[in-house]
Design a protein around this motif. Structure first.
Motif, PDB file in Angstrom:
ATOM      1  N   LEU A   1      19.761 107.036  91.849  1.00  0.00           N
ATOM      2  CA  LEU A   1      19.729 106.470  90.506  1.00  0.00           C
ATOM      3  C   LEU A   1      19.751 107.562  89.441  1.00  0.00           C
ATOM      4  O   LEU A   1      20.445 107.442  88.420  1.00  0.00           O
ATOM      5  N   LEU A   2      19.005 108.647  89.671  1.00  0.00           N
ATOM      6  CA  LEU A   2      18.928 109.717  88.670  1.00  0.00           C
ATOM      7  C   LEU A   2      20.228 110.513  88.569  1.00  0.00           C
ATOM      8  O   LEU A   2      20.579 110.983  87.485  1.00  0.00           O
ATOM      9  N   VAL A   3      20.941 110.671  89.680  1.00  0.00           N
ATOM     10  CA  VAL A   3      22.259 111.326  89.601  1.00  0.00           C
ATOM     11  C   VAL A   3      23.206 110.480  88.758  1.00  0.00           C
ATOM     12  O   VAL A   3      23.960 110.999  87.928  1.00  0.00           O
ATOM     13  N   ALA A   4      23.152 109.158  88.948  1.00  0.00           N
ATOM     14  CA  ALA A   4      23.963 108.265  88.119  1.00  0.00           C
ATOM     15  C   ALA A   4      23.526 108.338  86.662  1.00  0.00           C
ATOM     16  O   ALA A   4      24.351 108.391  85.745  1.00  0.00           O
ATOM     17  N   ALA A   5      22.207 108.361  86.438  1.00  0.00           N
ATOM     18  CA  ALA A   5      21.685 108.419  85.064  1.00  0.00           C
ATOM     19  C   ALA A   5      22.079 109.715  84.369  1.00  0.00           C
ATOM     20  O   ALA A   5      22.450 109.719  83.189  1.00  0.00           O
ATOM     21  N   ARG A   6      21.999 110.836  85.103  1.00  0.00           N
ATOM     22  CA  ARG A   6      22.369 112.131  84.527  1.00  0.00           C
ATOM     23  C   ARG A   6      23.858 112.172  84.181  1.00  0.00           C
ATOM     24  O   ARG A   6      24.249 112.650  83.112  1.00  0.00           O
ATOM     25  N   SER A   7      24.692 111.661  85.083  1.00  0.00           N
ATOM     26  CA  SER A   7      26.139 111.641  84.854  1.00  0.00           C
ATOM     27  C   SER A   7      26.477 110.778  83.639  1.00  0.00           C
ATOM     28  O   SER A   7      27.299 111.147  82.800  1.00  0.00           O
ATOM     29  N   TYR A   8      25.843 109.618  83.566  1.00  0.00           N
ATOM     30  CA  TYR A   8      26.070 108.705  82.442  1.00  0.00           C
ATOM     31  C   TYR A   8      25.700 109.380  81.118  1.00  0.00           C
ATOM     32  O   TYR A   8      26.483 109.365  80.161  1.00  0.00           O
ATOM     33  N   ALA A   9      24.502 109.971  81.070  1.00  0.00           N
ATOM     34  CA  ALA A   9      24.048 110.612  79.833  1.00  0.00           C
ATOM     35  C   ALA A   9      24.953 111.778  79.440  1.00  0.00           C
ATOM     36  O   ALA A   9      25.289 111.950  78.263  1.00  0.00           O
ATOM     37  N   TYR A  10      25.351 112.572  80.439  1.00  0.00           N
ATOM     38  CA  TYR A  10      26.190 113.739  80.151  1.00  0.00           C
ATOM     39  C   TYR A  10      27.527 113.330  79.540  1.00  0.00           C
ATOM     40  O   TYR A  10      27.998 113.965  78.591  1.00  0.00           O
ATOM     41  N   THR A  11      28.121 112.266  80.063  1.00  0.00           N
ATOM     42  CA  THR A  11      29.402 111.818  79.490  1.00  0.00           C
ATOM     43  C   THR A  11      29.217 111.277  78.081  1.00  0.00           C
ATOM     44  O   THR A  11      30.099 111.431  77.235  1.00  0.00           O
ATOM     45  N   LYS A  12      28.075 110.665  77.804  1.00  0.00           N
ATOM     46  CA  LYS A  12      27.796 110.191  76.445  1.00  0.00           C
ATOM     47  C   LYS A  12      27.638 111.372  75.485  1.00  0.00           C
ATOM     48  O   LYS A  12      28.097 111.329  74.349  1.00  0.00           O
ATOM     49  N   ILE A  13      26.998 112.420  75.959  1.00  0.00           N
ATOM     50  CA  ILE A  13      26.829 113.620  75.138  1.00  0.00           C
ATOM     51  C   ILE A  13      28.185 114.266  74.853  1.00  0.00           C
ATOM     52  O   ILE A  13      28.475 114.652  73.715  1.00  0.00           O
ATOM     53  N   LEU A  14      29.037 114.370  75.885  1.00  0.00           N
ATOM     54  CA  LEU A  14      30.361 114.962  75.696  1.00  0.00           C
ATOM     55  C   LEU A  14      31.212 114.145  74.729  1.00  0.00           C
ATOM     56  O   LEU A  14      32.001 114.699  73.961  1.00  0.00           O
ATOM     57  N   ALA A  15      31.036 112.818  74.765  1.00  0.00           N
ATOM     58  CA  ALA A  15      31.826 111.948  73.883  1.00  0.00           C
ATOM     59  C   ALA A  15      31.434 112.116  72.426  1.00  0.00           C
ATOM     60  O   ALA A  15      32.220 111.837  71.527  1.00  0.00           O
ATOM     61  N   GLY A  16      30.207 112.569  72.174  1.00  0.00           N
ATOM     62  CA  GLY A  16      29.754 112.756  70.800  1.00  0.00           C
ATOM     63  C   GLY A  16      29.249 111.459  70.189  1.00  0.00           C
ATOM     64  O   GLY A  16      29.352 110.388  70.773  1.00  0.00           O
ATOM     65  N   VAL A  17      28.707 111.593  69.009  1.00  0.00           N
ATOM     66  CA  VAL A  17      28.133 110.444  68.303  1.00  0.00           C
ATOM     67  C   VAL A  17      29.248 109.523  67.841  1.00  0.00           C
ATOM     68  O   VAL A  17      30.237 109.954  67.261  1.00  0.00           O
ATOM     69  N   ASN A  18      29.096 108.225  68.125  1.00  0.00           N
ATOM     70  CA  ASN A  18      30.093 107.274  67.638  1.00  0.00           C
ATOM     71  C   ASN A  18      29.513 106.360  66.565  1.00  0.00           C
ATOM     72  O   ASN A  18      28.332 106.449  66.240  1.00  0.00           O
ATOM     73  N   SER A  19      30.325 105.491  66.022  1.00  0.00           N
ATOM     74  CA  SER A  19      29.966 104.753  64.818  1.00  0.00           C
ATOM     75  C   SER A  19      28.700 103.901  64.911  1.00  0.00           C
ATOM     76  O   SER A  19      27.998 103.764  63.910  1.00  0.00           O
ATOM     77  N   PRO A  20      28.370 103.285  66.069  1.00  0.00           N
ATOM     78  CA  PRO A  20      27.152 102.474  66.067  1.00  0.00           C
ATOM     79  C   PRO A  20      25.862 103.287  65.980  1.00  0.00           C
ATOM     80  O   PRO A  20      24.796 102.730  65.790  1.00  0.00           O
ATOM     81  N   GLN A  21      25.960 104.596  66.144  1.00  0.00           N
ATOM     82  CA  GLN A  21      24.758 105.431  66.200  1.00  0.00           C
ATOM     83  C   GLN A  21      24.666 106.326  64.966  1.00  0.00           C
ATOM     84  O   GLN A  21      25.662 106.845  64.483  1.00  0.00           O
TER      85      GLN A  21
END
Length: 247
Positions: free
Chosen positions: A131-151
């Motif tokens: 679960l944590l490997v999935a969580a880390r991967s998910y978070a990392y891709t969100k960080i790479l994508a940068g801040v988007n309009s809803p945030q």
């Protein structure tokens, strides 16, 4: 929050406003942060000032954590614990989009992963690791994508809109999750040598679903329907994309 924020820590924190140091809040001192009509206010210790620049509190100890004294964050299935204590840096930033200031927690990725509260301390260790490997991967891709309009100015929501991040008190409550975070340090899921987004959910009805089927857009080859033999006979709980936690 529209309310003033009360901050306290067992560690000393340097206080910045608009990127300029205003001095130090010593360990144990209570501070109040507030915002009104373009003006930030800080009162705590020997500091009392206003600024047009957002507030940032940075500890001199990388293991530091702070408590939001007047924040009540309880999770029904985790008992009476108040998850109002977080690691490392606090930012207090007004969001024009949402019309109110946000409290933002900035911290290293693996400290964030150690505070994920989407499992229990008694779960099987290999399950927690997965679960944590999935969580880390998910978070990392969100960080790479940068801040988007809803945030307003952060990468990941601390709720199941992204991932249930509960911070330092979750580490105290679930030390085996911390062990799993350390055991999988830096491990992420890749496809063609790139870290990829890895959604997960409660359980399927026997099959997972593809990204395109649920959210549209381009197909993702690593998120295709697969059979979940342990989910058979259940009703879908969650979006159904990626890894079924039960299976």
């Amino acid at each position: 929050t529209d309310e003033a924020v009360k901050f306290q820590s067992d560690f000393r924190y340097e206080v910045f406003a608009g990127g300029v140091s205003k001095g130090w809040l010593e360990a144990g001192e209570l501070a109040t942060l507030s915002y009104q009509q373009g003006v930030y206010s800080f009162v705590g210790g020997n500091l009392d000032f206003t600024s047009s620049g957002f507030l940032r509190l940075v500890p001199d100890d990388k293991e530091a954590y702070f408590t939001l004294v007047n924040y009540d964050r309880k999770i029904s299935w985790k008992g009476a614990k108040n998850f109002n204590t977080y690691r490392y840096i606090l930012e207090y930033v007004y969001s024009p989009k949402n019309g109110m200031p946000y409290v933002i927690n900035e911290l290293p990725l693996d400290l964030y992963i150690a505070g994920i509260g989407e499992t229990s301390n008694g779960a099987a260790m290999e399950y927690i690791k997965a679960l944590l490997v999935a969580a880390r991967s998910y978070a990392y891709t969100k960080i790479l994508a940068g801040v988007n309009s809803p945030q307003p100015s952060f990468d990941v929501f601390p709720t199941t809109a992204d991932q249930l991040y509960l911070g330092y008190n979750s580490e105290v409550l679930m030390p085996r999750v911390v062990q799993a975070a350390q055991a999988t340090y830096g491990e992420m899921v890749t496809y063609n040598d790139n870290v990829v987004i890895t959604p997960y959910f409660g359980n399927s009805n026997g099959w997972t679903r593809s990204w395109k089927e649920v959210w549209g857009g381009a197909d993702k080859p690593w998120l295709q329907p697969v059979e979940c033999i342990y989910d058979k006979g259940k009703s879908m709980f969650g979006h159904g994309v990626g890894m079924s936690a039960y299976d």
